[in-house]
Motif scaffolding. Structure first.
Motif, mmCIF file in Angstrom:
data_model
loop_
_atom_site.group_PDB
_atom_site.id
_atom_site.type_symbol
_atom_site.label_atom_id
_atom_site.label_comp_id
_atom_site.label_asym_id
_atom_site.label_seq_id
_atom_site.Cartn_x
_atom_site.Cartn_y
_atom_site.Cartn_z
ATOM 1 N N VAL A 41 0.847 -1.191 0.000
ATOM 2 C CA VAL A 41 0.000 0.000 0.000
ATOM 3 C C VAL A 41 0.881 1.239 0.000
ATOM 4 O O VAL A 41 1.819 1.359 0.792
ATOM 5 C CB VAL A 41 -0.937 0.014 1.228
ATOM 6 N N THR A 42 0.609 2.155 -0.903
ATOM 7 C CA THR A 42 1.352 3.409 -0.990
ATOM 8 C C THR A 42 0.378 4.569 -0.863
ATOM 9 O O THR A 42 -0.746 4.514 -1.380
ATOM 10 C CB THR A 42 2.125 3.516 -2.324
ATOM 11 N N GLY A 43 0.783 5.602 -0.166
ATOM 12 C CA GLY A 43 -0.086 6.749 0.059
ATOM 13 C C GLY A 43 0.440 7.997 -0.617
ATOM 14 O O GLY A 43 1.616 8.099 -0.972
ATOM 15 N N CYS A 44 -0.449 8.952 -0.796
ATOM 16 C CA CYS A 44 -0.088 10.269 -1.318
ATOM 17 C C CYS A 44 -0.784 11.313 -0.460
ATOM 18 O O CYS A 44 -2.008 11.269 -0.288
ATOM 19 C CB CYS A 44 -0.508 10.416 -2.774
ATOM 20 N N ARG A 45 0.008 12.217 0.086
ATOM 21 C CA ARG A 45 -0.543 13.307 0.885
ATOM 22 C C ARG A 45 -0.318 14.628 0.155
ATOM 23 O O ARG A 45 0.727 14.842 -0.434
ATOM 24 C CB ARG A 45 0.126 13.366 2.268
ATOM 25 N N MET A 46 -1.310 15.496 0.252
ATOM 26 C CA MET A 46 -1.205 16.843 -0.312
ATOM 27 C C MET A 46 -1.559 17.841 0.782
ATOM 28 O O MET A 46 -2.588 17.696 1.461
ATOM 29 C CB MET A 46 -2.170 17.014 -1.491
ATOM 30 N N ALA A 47 -0.701 18.844 0.966
ATOM 31 C CA ALA A 47 -0.957 19.859 1.984
ATOM 32 C C ALA A 47 -2.110 20.743 1.525
ATOM 33 O O ALA A 47 -2.031 21.392 0.483
ATOM 34 C CB ALA A 47 0.301 20.700 2.228
ATOM 35 N N ALA A 48 -3.192 20.761 2.305
ATOM 36 C CA ALA A 48 -4.388 21.526 1.941
ATOM 37 C C ALA A 48 -4.535 22.738 2.853
ATOM 38 O O ALA A 48 -4.439 22.617 4.080
ATOM 39 C CB ALA A 48 -5.627 20.647 2.053
ATOM 40 N N ASN A 49 -4.758 23.890 2.253
ATOM 41 C CA ASN A 49 -5.029 25.127 2.985
ATOM 42 C C ASN A 49 -6.491 25.102 3.430
ATOM 43 O O ASN A 49 -7.395 25.018 2.600
ATOM 44 C CB ASN A 49 -4.742 26.323 2.083
ATOM 45 N N ASN A 50 -6.733 25.178 4.742
ATOM 46 C CA ASN A 50 -8.092 25.041 5.265
ATOM 47 C C ASN A 50 -8.837 26.357 5.428
ATOM 48 O O ASN A 50 -10.004 26.353 5.834
ATOM 49 C CB ASN A 50 -8.046 24.343 6.636
ATOM 50 N N ARG A 51 -8.201 27.481 5.151
ATOM 51 C CA ARG A 51 -8.822 28.773 5.451
ATOM 52 C C ARG A 51 -10.189 28.923 4.785
ATOM 53 O O ARG A 51 -11.159 29.324 5.414
ATOM 54 C CB ARG A 51 -7.872 29.909 5.032
ATOM 55 N N ALA A 52 -10.259 28.650 3.500
ATOM 56 C CA ALA A 52 -11.524 28.809 2.773
ATOM 57 C C ALA A 52 -12.452 27.617 2.970
ATOM 58 O O ALA A 52 -13.648 27.710 2.658
ATOM 59 C CB ALA A 52 -11.247 29.007 1.284
ATOM 60 N N ARG A 53 -11.944 26.515 3.486
ATOM 61 C CA ARG A 53 -12.764 25.315 3.632
ATOM 62 C C ARG A 53 -13.609 25.338 4.902
ATOM 63 O O ARG A 53 -14.634 24.654 4.979
ATOM 64 C CB ARG A 53 -11.870 24.067 3.626
ATOM 65 N N LEU A 54 -13.162 26.067 5.918
ATOM 66 C CA LEU A 54 -13.934 26.140 7.148
ATOM 67 C C LEU A 54 -15.221 26.931 6.925
ATOM 68 O O LEU A 54 -15.291 27.801 6.055
ATOM 69 C CB LEU A 54 -13.112 26.798 8.256
ATOM 70 N N ASP A 55 -16.239 26.608 7.720
ATOM 71 C CA ASP A 55 -17.511 27.317 7.661
ATOM 72 C C ASP A 55 -17.848 27.830 9.060
ATOM 73 O O ASP A 55 -18.156 27.032 9.944
ATOM 74 C CB ASP A 55 -18.605 26.377 7.150
ATOM 75 N N PRO A 56 -17.794 29.149 9.293
ATOM 76 C CA PRO A 56 -17.452 30.207 8.345
ATOM 77 C C PRO A 56 -15.959 30.181 8.011
ATOM 78 O O PRO A 56 -15.144 29.722 8.814
ATOM 79 C CB PRO A 56 -17.837 31.490 9.097
#
Length: 424
Positions: free
Chosen positions: A263-278
């Motif tokens: 099993v091999t994984g791939c991670r991507m750094a995601a910016n959460n600022r716009a994803r949060l509500d609000p």
């Protein structure tokens, strides 16, 4: 973030041609340049004042208002001048990033917990025979890549404004949002279990022998990958970066020669600022990132095509919602932990860090546009990939890939990968 390294990124600038003339007073030019950097840095810290302090550990109930100190200065120093034979070309011409680049950054191999005694931000200026390198080291507990480049961009704008005669304190069009965010049912601050021996929580990661190479992908090459990934999936929703990431994940997995069942994984750094509500402000100054992960067996990954891998990545990103972030926060608050590089990122996966969306080449300090971006020793391991905008812009991307020598050689011989590489 206490147990990982400082963020270390910097820009390489050629000196103006007049500086290379035998009769030019170069020492006076460099002294003036450093004074201008210091003046503009001082103004930048007026806006980004948390970077001028130190970390503090408080044992016991955390008061609502914690003391802070601005007496410890942020460092800016000229570093060690390179021998006159060391040129910009000596940094850029070798296939692999030369080890000397690591000496262009202060706080080498420091972990963020060291910010109790070390400056939270350090700027080192290294003079080459025909150029200068401006390297920033920033404590990762204070901010993430978005915060790092917001500071770098702001410092550059202040420098340029002062060059035009502006006063010391220059207003910013995008000032940092310094109020820390906490979940509504946990108004903060949050606490880690206290220990008289913090070393029991910490680990100083030592990277294995790695080769570091910057691969360039033109806008046309990336557009081709995106078109092919979407064609294979019968969709138009897969992004350029997801397509490029799918290529890198597949080809590194092939170069590692893992068995099909691994099993091999791939991670991507995601910016959460716009994803949060609000949502948070785009200028939120802090850490608001999560590594979004997907995984597959090597046999499936290599046997199913670029589009199959890109769809997995697209789905993982699409499902990275405010609800999931809040659930993750709740779990961490119940079981707080300090991240260790050797445990967080395994040898079977890759990690896509940084972002080609950051304005990196827009930073100018009276020397014109930088010719290259380079990073220090910090936070590098087998399978770490950092994404930068290409120098020419227009949607081009540079990928800084770190792999052991044998794996790197196999990646360089991979026809699928090298067909997409424009030059490097």
């Amino acid at each position: 973030m206490l147990s990982v390294h400082y963020i270390q990124k910097g820009l390489l600038f050629p000196l103006p041609p007049r500086c290379l003339d035998p009769g030019f007073d170069r020492p006076a030019f460099i002294r003036s340049f450093l004074e201008k950097l210091k003046r503009s840095l001082s103004s930048a810290l007026f806006h980004f004042y948390p970077l001028a302090g130190r970390l503090a550990t408080l044992n016991g109930p955390t008061p609502r208002s914690t003391p802070s100190s601005l007496t410890a200065p942020t460092a800016l120093g000229p570093g060690s001048s390179m021998p006159r034979s060391m040129t910009v070309a000596d940094i850029l011409s070798p296939t692999y990033v030369p080890d000397v680049v690591q000496s262009f950054f202060d706080h080498d191999r420091a972990i963020n917990h060291d910010g109790h005694t070390l400056s939270l931000l350090s700027v080192q200026v290294t003079e080459l025979a025909d150029g200068v390198f401006i390297g920033l080291s920033m404590n990762h507990t204070i901010g993430d890549g978005t915060s790092f480049w917001l500071f770098f961009n702001s410092w550059s704008k202040i420098f340029q404004a002062q060059e035009k005669g502006a006063v010391d304190v220059v207003p910013l069009s995008r000032p940092p949002a310094l109020t820390r965010w906490f979940p509504e049912n946990h108004p903060g601050p949050l606490s880690l279990p206290y220990t008289d021996d913090p070393s029991s929580l910490l680990a100083r990661f030592e990277a294995p022998e790695l080769r570091e190479r910057v691969f360039h992908f033109s806008a046309d090459a990336i557009a081709g990958l995106k078109a092919e990934a979407n064609r294979q999936c019968g969709t138009t929703s897969i992004s350029s970066f997801q397509s490029l990431t799918a290529l890198v994940w597949r080809c590194i997995a092939r170069a590692r020669r893992f068995p099909p069942s691994q099993v091999t994984g791939c991670r991507m750094a995601a910016n959460n600022r716009a994803r949060l509500d609000p949502p948070l402000s785009p200028e939120y100054f802090g850490n608001s990132i999560t590594p979004v992960r997907t995984a597959a067996k090597v046999g499936e990954l290599l046997g199913s095509g670029l589009g199959w891998a890109a769809r997995l990545l697209h789905t993982a990103v699409a499902e990275h919602s405010s609800a999931k972030l809040r659930e993750w926060n709740e779990d961490w608050i119940k079981r707080p932990q300090v991240y260790h590089l050797d445990k967080t990122f395994d040898q079977y996966s890759i990690m896509m860090g940084s972002s080609p969306r950051f304005d990196k080449y827009g930073n100018e300090f009276g020397l014109g546009k930088a010719v290259a971006l380079r990073s220090g020793y910090a936070n590098k391991f087998d399978g770490k990939v950092s994404a930068y905008p290409g120098h020419e812009g227009g949607g081009s991307i540079d990928l800084e890939i770190c792999l052991p020598p044998t794996t790197m050689a196999l990646l360089e011989a991979d026809p699928e990968f090298m067909a997409a590489v424009t030059d490097s």
